[in-house]
Motif scaffolding. Structure first.
Motif, PDB file in Angstrom:
ATOM      1  N   LEU A  95     -27.204 110.962-114.719  1.00  0.00           N
ATOM      2  CA  LEU A  95     -28.361 110.074-114.630  1.00  0.00           C
ATOM      3  C   LEU A  95     -29.453 110.683-113.753  1.00  0.00           C
ATOM      4  N   GLU A  96     -29.049 111.312-112.653  1.00  0.00           N
ATOM      5  CA  GLU A  96     -30.028 111.959-111.777  1.00  0.00           C
ATOM      6  C   GLU A  96     -30.721 113.107-112.492  1.00  0.00           C
ATOM      7  N   GLU A  97     -29.967 113.894-113.261  1.00  0.00           N
ATOM      8  CA  GLU A  97     -30.559 115.002-114.011  1.00  0.00           C
ATOM      9  C   GLU A  97     -31.560 114.495-115.040  1.00  0.00           C
ATOM     10  N   GLU A  98     -31.202 113.397-115.715  1.00  0.00           N
ATOM     11  CA  GLU A  98     -32.111 112.812-116.700  1.00  0.00           C
ATOM     12  C   GLU A  98     -33.388 112.327-116.034  1.00  0.00           C
ATOM     13  N   ASN A  99     -33.252 111.692-114.882  1.00  0.00           N
ATOM     14  CA  ASN A  99     -34.428 111.202-114.153  1.00  0.00           C
ATOM     15  C   ASN A  99     -35.285 112.341-113.637  1.00  0.00           C
ATOM     16  N   ASP A 100     -34.656 113.433-113.179  1.00  0.00           N
ATOM     17  CA  ASP A 100     -35.417 114.592-112.710  1.00  0.00           C
ATOM     18  C   ASP A 100     -36.209 115.208-113.849  1.00  0.00           C
TER      19      ASP A 100
END
Length: 104
Positions: A95-100
């Motif tokens: 999820l963090e990678e997608e948001n980044d």
């Protein structure tokens, strides 16, 4: 702060210990359980009656009210466990990678 029930404390220790063992089964998070528990916590903190029963009728003030005394430990434990599982399963990293990627 409420003291944790000894049985729940031992259970928590056992679960966290088993997840960290080499070759252990990779944990899976249940996002629906996490969302339900957070909604229950929000309901409990915003309702006016704390889920208590009316002294006159013996019934809850409102049918949607959740008893804080009977459910707070369960809700807290569910949120903590599901949050830990979310981190250990690697889903939070995704999820963090997608948001980044969306912020760029």
């Amino acid at each position: 702060m409420m003291e944790q029930d000894p049985v729940m404390r031992d259970f928590t220790t056992m679960i966290l210990w088993s997840w960290n063992q080499p070759g252990g089964k990779k944990p899976e998070s249940n996002l629906q359980a996490l969302k339900d528990a957070v909604r229950d916590l929000c309901q409990m903190t915003t309702q006016k009656s704390a889920g208590q029963k009316s002294p006159l009728s013996g019934r809850k003030y409102k049918s949607k009210d959740i008893s804080v005394a009977e459910n707070l430990e369960r809700v807290k434990f569910t949120i903590i466990c599901e949050a830990v599982l979310l981190v250990l399963s690697g889903k939070l990293d995704k999820l963090e990678e997608e948001n980044d990627g969306q912020e760029e």
